[in-house]
Design an enzyme around this catalytic site. Structure first.
Site, PDB file in Angstrom:
ATOM      1  N   GLU A 166       0.820  -1.204   0.000  1.00  0.00           N
ATOM      2  CA  GLU A 166       0.000   0.000   0.000  1.00  0.00           C
ATOM      3  C   GLU A 166       0.860   1.262   0.000  1.00  0.00           C
ATOM      4  OE1 GLU A 166      -3.663  -1.782   2.698  1.00  0.00           O
ATOM      5  OE2 GLU A 166      -1.893  -0.946   3.689  1.00  0.00           O
ATOM      6  N   THR A 199      -4.655  -9.626  15.287  1.00  0.00           N
ATOM      7  CA  THR A 199      -4.270 -10.850  14.600  1.00  0.00           C
ATOM      8  C   THR A 199      -3.809 -10.528  13.181  1.00  0.00           C
ATOM      9  OG1 THR A 199      -6.536 -11.277  13.862  1.00  0.00           O
ATOM     10  CG2 THR A 199      -5.875 -12.197  15.985  1.00  0.00           C
ATOM     11  N   GLY A 222      -8.110  -6.152  11.596  1.00  0.00           N
ATOM     12  CA  GLY A 222      -8.882  -6.106  10.363  1.00  0.00           C
ATOM     13  C   GLY A 222      -8.559  -4.831   9.599  1.00  0.00           C
ATOM     14  N   ASP A 223      -7.736  -4.956   8.533  1.00  0.00           N
ATOM     15  CA  ASP A 223      -7.226  -3.728   7.915  1.00  0.00           C
ATOM     16  C   ASP A 223      -7.106  -3.804   6.401  1.00  0.00           C
ATOM     17  OD1 ASP A 223      -5.151  -5.502   7.733  1.00  0.00           O
ATOM     18  OD2 ASP A 223      -3.701  -4.291   8.837  1.00  0.00           O
TER      19      ASP A 223
END
Length: 386
Positions: A57, A203, A228-229
């Site tokens: 990214e 995680t 969560g990304d």
């Protein structure tokens, strides 16, 4: 015109000099100061290139004076080949001229800023009396989260669980001697979460997981969802979100990458900057469940680069790079090639090439120098033709 380069040892020296607690406090202040200036930034969601193995990214942002970007990856299987899951670097540049002012590692710094942001948000969303935290996922980010919450919120008990016991062993080895901090190993997520004031999930697996389920949630909990990304990667059951007051960094990005990607487009979320500016309420009652759906936003890296630049200048850290050419005539870029013909020796071989062949210069620790037998071959190569 030079650019200051900061490597990981430079960032580590900043933290050792200032202390981990002061580093988190100062970095959180830089982040808060920039969030309060939200309207002054030219913002966009990060640009992501996905593969089966992970994501790479770019994260750009600027205000009227400074521009920054971060290059960052997320590859959960990297540990199998001896590499970190996350690797990053960033640039801070002048908007007026585009001159790069700072080039810095951001692998270590991203862990620091993510934890500082988590703790900053929790100061406004968790109950002030919070003392117990569940930490689900004990990998590379976990110690940073634990220490940020310990130093900035007074968390004194952390309940640990990871599917890999070795990860928990590593965390305990690092933090077992921290004064005032009790670490408790748990058999599963449910045991770790039971009775916690704050639940932090961090995680790494790139999948739609349900680490925390509705039956685990108790009144008044604050959930700090960090792992969560990216699209297709979640940690919280959608019903956890449905019963909570949910806060995000930058809504257009969070809708794509965060746990709220599971929810309909009209599901209500609050951007955190509005809480800092007093435009929206944070926690509204002791029994309310709050969720920070953290995905990481470029403004946090902008603030981190400002902090690093300031501390490096104050402490005399880093080195100066001639990253951009200095030219007598700024329009004569071609002249930087210096294609002036090189003088030849009597052998007909350019002098520079002859010197290189006869004197191999080591360029790294394990580089070799020309042994006598090889030197004889080199001399034969450059000898005059007969």
């Amino acid at each position: 015109m030079t650019t200051r380069l900061l490597l990981t040892p430079d960032v580590a020296r900043v933290v050792r000099h200032d202390g981990i607690a002061q580093s988190f406090q100062t970095l959180a202040r830089y982040i808060a100061d920039d969030y309060v200036r939200w309207s002054q930034f030219d913002k966009s969601a990060r640009v992501a290139n996905h593969s089966d193995d992970g994501v790479i990214e770019l994260m750009p942002i600027s205000d009227a004076s400074l521009y920054s970007f971060k290059y960052v990856n997320g590859h959960p299987k990297n540990h199998l080949v001896g590499l970190p899951t996350v690797m990053a670097f960033g640039v801070l540049a002048d908007v007026a001229t585009g001159t790069p002012r700072l080039l810095s590692e951001l692998t270590l710094s991203t862990a620091l800023r993510t934890a500082a942001t988590s703790a900053l948000v929790a100061q406004h969303l968790a109950r002030p009396s919070s003392r117990k935290m569940a930490l689900i996922g004990n990998g590379a980010q976990s110690e940073f989260q634990a220490l940020a919450f310990h130093h900035l919120l007074g968390i004194d008990e952390i309940r640990l669980f990871d599917v890999d016991p070795a990860a928990t062993d590593k965390l305990v080895r690092h933090l077992s001697r921290i004064d005032g901090l009790t670490l408790i190993r748990c058999r599963d997520t449910a045991e770790a979460v039971r009775g916690a004031d704050i639940v932090t999930t961090v995680t790494a697996d790139k999948r739609n997981a349900t680490i925390v389920t509705p039956d685990m949630i108790e009144p008044g909990m604050h959930v700090n969802g960090v792992g969560g990304d990216c699209p297709g990667k979640t940690e919280l059951h959608r019903d956890v979100l449905a019963r909570a007051n949910v806060f995000v960094e930058y809504e257009p990005q969070s809708r794509i990458e965060g746990d709220v990607q599971q929810m309909p487009a009209d599901f209500a979320v609050t951007e955190f900057w509005r809480v800092l500016r007093g435009e929206a309420a944070g926690r509204r009652s002791a029994d309310e469940v709050t969720v920070f759906d953290s995905v990481g936003f470029a403004l946090e890296d902008f603030a981190t680069l400002r902090w690093l630049g300031d501390r490096a200048e104050a402490l005399g850290l880093g080195r100066e790079l001639a990253l951009v050419p200095e030219m007598d005539d700024p329009k004569d870029l071609f002249g930087e090639l210096d294609l002036t013909p090189v003088a030849e020796t009597a052998t007909g071989v350019p002098a520079g090439l002859r010197a290189a062949l006869l004197n191999c210069v080591p360029h790294r620790k394990d580089a070799w120098t020309t042994p006598p037998s090889s030197r004889k071959s080199a001399e034969a190569l450059v000898a005059p033709a007969t």
